[in-house]
Design a protein around this motif. Structure first.
Motif, mmCIF file in Angstrom:
data_model
loop_
_atom_site.group_PDB
_atom_site.id
_atom_site.type_symbol
_atom_site.label_atom_id
_atom_site.label_comp_id
_atom_site.label_asym_id
_atom_site.label_seq_id
_atom_site.Cartn_x
_atom_site.Cartn_y
_atom_site.Cartn_z
ATOM 1 N N GLY A 35 0.827 -1.221 0.000
ATOM 2 C CA GLY A 35 0.000 0.000 0.000
ATOM 3 C C GLY A 35 0.845 1.248 0.000
ATOM 4 N N GLY A 36 0.483 2.194 0.835
ATOM 5 C CA GLY A 36 1.227 3.454 0.908
ATOM 6 C C GLY A 36 0.357 4.673 0.717
ATOM 7 N N GLY A 37 -0.828 4.474 0.126
ATOM 8 C CA GLY A 37 -1.720 5.614 -0.105
ATOM 9 C C GLY A 37 -1.670 6.120 -1.530
ATOM 10 N N CYS A 38 -2.826 6.543 -2.055
ATOM 11 C CA CYS A 38 -2.926 7.062 -3.434
ATOM 12 C C CYS A 38 -3.569 8.446 -3.402
ATOM 13 N N ALA A 39 -3.293 9.221 -4.445
ATOM 14 C CA ALA A 39 -3.835 10.580 -4.533
ATOM 15 C C ALA A 39 -4.510 10.807 -5.870
ATOM 16 N N LEU A 40 -5.555 11.645 -5.845
ATOM 17 C CA LEU A 40 -6.199 12.129 -7.065
ATOM 18 C C LEU A 40 -5.934 13.629 -7.180
ATOM 19 N N SER A 41 -5.537 14.053 -8.367
ATOM 20 C CA SER A 41 -5.259 15.473 -8.625
ATOM 21 C C SER A 41 -6.074 15.928 -9.828
ATOM 22 N N ILE A 42 -6.157 17.245 -10.007
ATOM 23 C CA ILE A 42 -7.038 17.788 -11.049
ATOM 24 C C ILE A 42 -6.473 19.076 -11.632
ATOM 25 N N THR A 43 -6.785 19.322 -12.908
ATOM 26 C CA THR A 43 -6.447 20.581 -13.569
ATOM 27 C C THR A 43 -7.473 20.852 -14.655
ATOM 28 N N SER A 44 -7.720 22.126 -14.903
ATOM 29 C CA SER A 44 -8.656 22.503 -15.965
ATOM 30 C C SER A 44 -7.971 22.590 -17.323
ATOM 31 N N SER A 102 -1.995 8.989 -8.651
ATOM 32 C CA SER A 102 -0.571 8.764 -8.379
ATOM 33 C C SER A 102 -0.412 7.939 -7.111
ATOM 34 N N TRP A 103 0.742 7.256 -7.017
ATOM 35 C CA TRP A 103 0.982 6.333 -5.905
ATOM 36 C C TRP A 103 2.484 6.197 -5.663
ATOM 37 N N ILE A 104 2.870 6.328 -4.401
ATOM 38 C CA ILE A 104 4.239 6.037 -3.964
ATOM 39 C C ILE A 104 4.162 4.799 -3.078
ATOM 40 N N PRO A 105 4.765 3.679 -3.461
ATOM 41 C CA PRO A 105 4.638 2.442 -2.682
ATOM 42 C C PRO A 105 5.487 2.453 -1.411
ATOM 43 N N ASN A 106 5.156 1.527 -0.523
ATOM 44 C CA ASN A 106 5.865 1.391 0.742
ATOM 45 C C ASN A 106 7.307 0.959 0.504
ATOM 46 N N PRO A 107 8.283 1.666 1.065
ATOM 47 C CA PRO A 107 9.692 1.320 0.816
ATOM 48 C C PRO A 107 10.087 -0.058 1.360
ATOM 49 N N GLN A 108 9.312 -0.590 2.282
ATOM 50 C CA GLN A 108 9.604 -1.921 2.801
ATOM 51 C C GLN A 108 9.292 -3.004 1.777
ATOM 52 N N ASN A 109 8.503 -2.636 0.748
ATOM 53 C CA ASN A 109 8.116 -3.625 -0.250
ATOM 54 C C ASN A 109 8.465 -3.199 -1.671
ATOM 55 N N ALA A 110 9.114 -2.064 -1.822
ATOM 56 C CA ALA A 110 9.409 -1.589 -3.175
ATOM 57 C C ALA A 110 10.615 -0.664 -3.151
#
Length: 316
Positions: A98-107, A150-158
């Motif tokens: 895991g690590g958490g994911c984000a959603l971003s936006i632009t016009s 976007s996603w940055i994975p857990n450094p313990q697994n990646a």
């Protein structure tokens, strides 16, 4: 036969090693299995995974103030997100803890990394092929946009890896305006040329953000105006009513004082009535009685007796 079996097993391991995560929705630009691969410091055209803009199918509809559940799966489940849990169960390591994911936006329809503003973060993402819930800000303005996952994975697994997919999206909202402020995605890119590749644990989205909808700033619009106008109308009316009461109470006090002043003025005016009564009565009584009585009685009495006298004389 043994050699062939070994080759099949090796191929399976190779696929498993390459299996990572992708934003599994038809609107993703250039959606295919290879989009699951990470974007690292050796990747060219890393932005939006190097895909041409608007090459997905349709647009992902986002509703302000609600929860958006979307599939984040392994690449093998592309096109079949409903069965992702089963398909991706053979590659648990591909979720990288895991690590958490984000959603971003632009016009902007042909954006750069500098144009995106983060509007939602899911701390439990990826989630073994399950749909991930993203809470949407209530003030996200309506419009047609380009979004980014976007996603940055857990450094313990990646290793130092970064994943990103872009897609077309539309926002349904009562709010009008433009997103002008918030957390910029460029400050949370990791492991690609020109961006940090250290402190991976601290840069995980589940650690760098609060979970849920992110604070954004909107200008040139906002919530519907009628409620504000209505409240203004009531607030305007209240001062008027209070001022009316103030004026009326002032008039009452001011009219009370002049009333005492006016009463003495009217009393002398009413007091002459007795003066008018004696003026009318004495004038009417003496004038009517003396004139009528003496004129009628003396005229009638002397006229009648002479006639009687003449009649007696004639009879005699």
């Amino acid at each position: 036969m043994v050699a062939r079996t070994a080759l099949v097993a090796l191929a399976a391991l190779t696929v498993g090693a390459q299996a990572h995560q992708v934003f599994n929705h038809p609107s993703v630009w250039g959606l295919k299995t290879s989009l699951e691969n990470p974007l690292n410091q050796g990747t060219k055209n890393w932005f939006c995974a190097g895909q041409k803009p608007h090459t997905g199918k349709g647009k992902l509809q986002i509703r302000a103030g609600q929860t958006l559940s979307v599939p984040v799966t392994c690449g093998e489940a592309v096109g079949n997100p409903d069965n992702a849990v089963q398909i991706c169960s053979n590659d648990i390591n591909g979720f990288h803890g895991g690590g958490g994911c984000a959603l971003s936006i632009t016009s902007k329809q042909n954006p750069t990394i500098d144009d995106f503003t983060v509007f939602s973060v899911a701390a439990k993402c990826p989630d073994l092929g399950r749909k991930v819930p993203f809470q949407i800000p209530a003030n996200l303005p309506a419009g047609e946009y380009v979004c980014s996952w976007s996603w940055i994975p857990n450094p313990q697994n990646a290793a130092a890896e970064y994943y990103e997919n872009c897609f077309d999206c539309s926002v349904v909202s009562d709010v009008k305006g433009t997103v002008t402020g918030g957390i910029k995605l460029r400050d949370h890119v990791f492991g690609v040329p020109g961006f940090p590749s250290d402190n991976q644990e601290g840069r995980l989205y589940k650690n760098a953000f609060k979970n849920g909808a992110q604070k954004i700033e909107v200008s040139g619009g906002g919530a519907p105006v009628p409620p504000v106008t209505t409240q203004t109308g009531h607030s305007t009316r209240k001062p008027r009513s209070s001022s009316t009461k103030a004026h009326s109470s002032t008039k009452e006090h001011s009219s009370t004082k002049p009333t005492h002043t006016a009463e003495p003025t009217q009393e002398p005016t009413e007091n002459p009535e007795p003066t008018a009564e004696p003026t009318v009565e004495p004038t009417a009584e003496p004038t009517a009685e003396p004139t009528a009585e003496p004129t009628a009685e003396p005229t009638a009495e002397p006229t009648t007796p002479p006639k009687k006298c003449h009649k007696n004389k004639d009879r005699a």
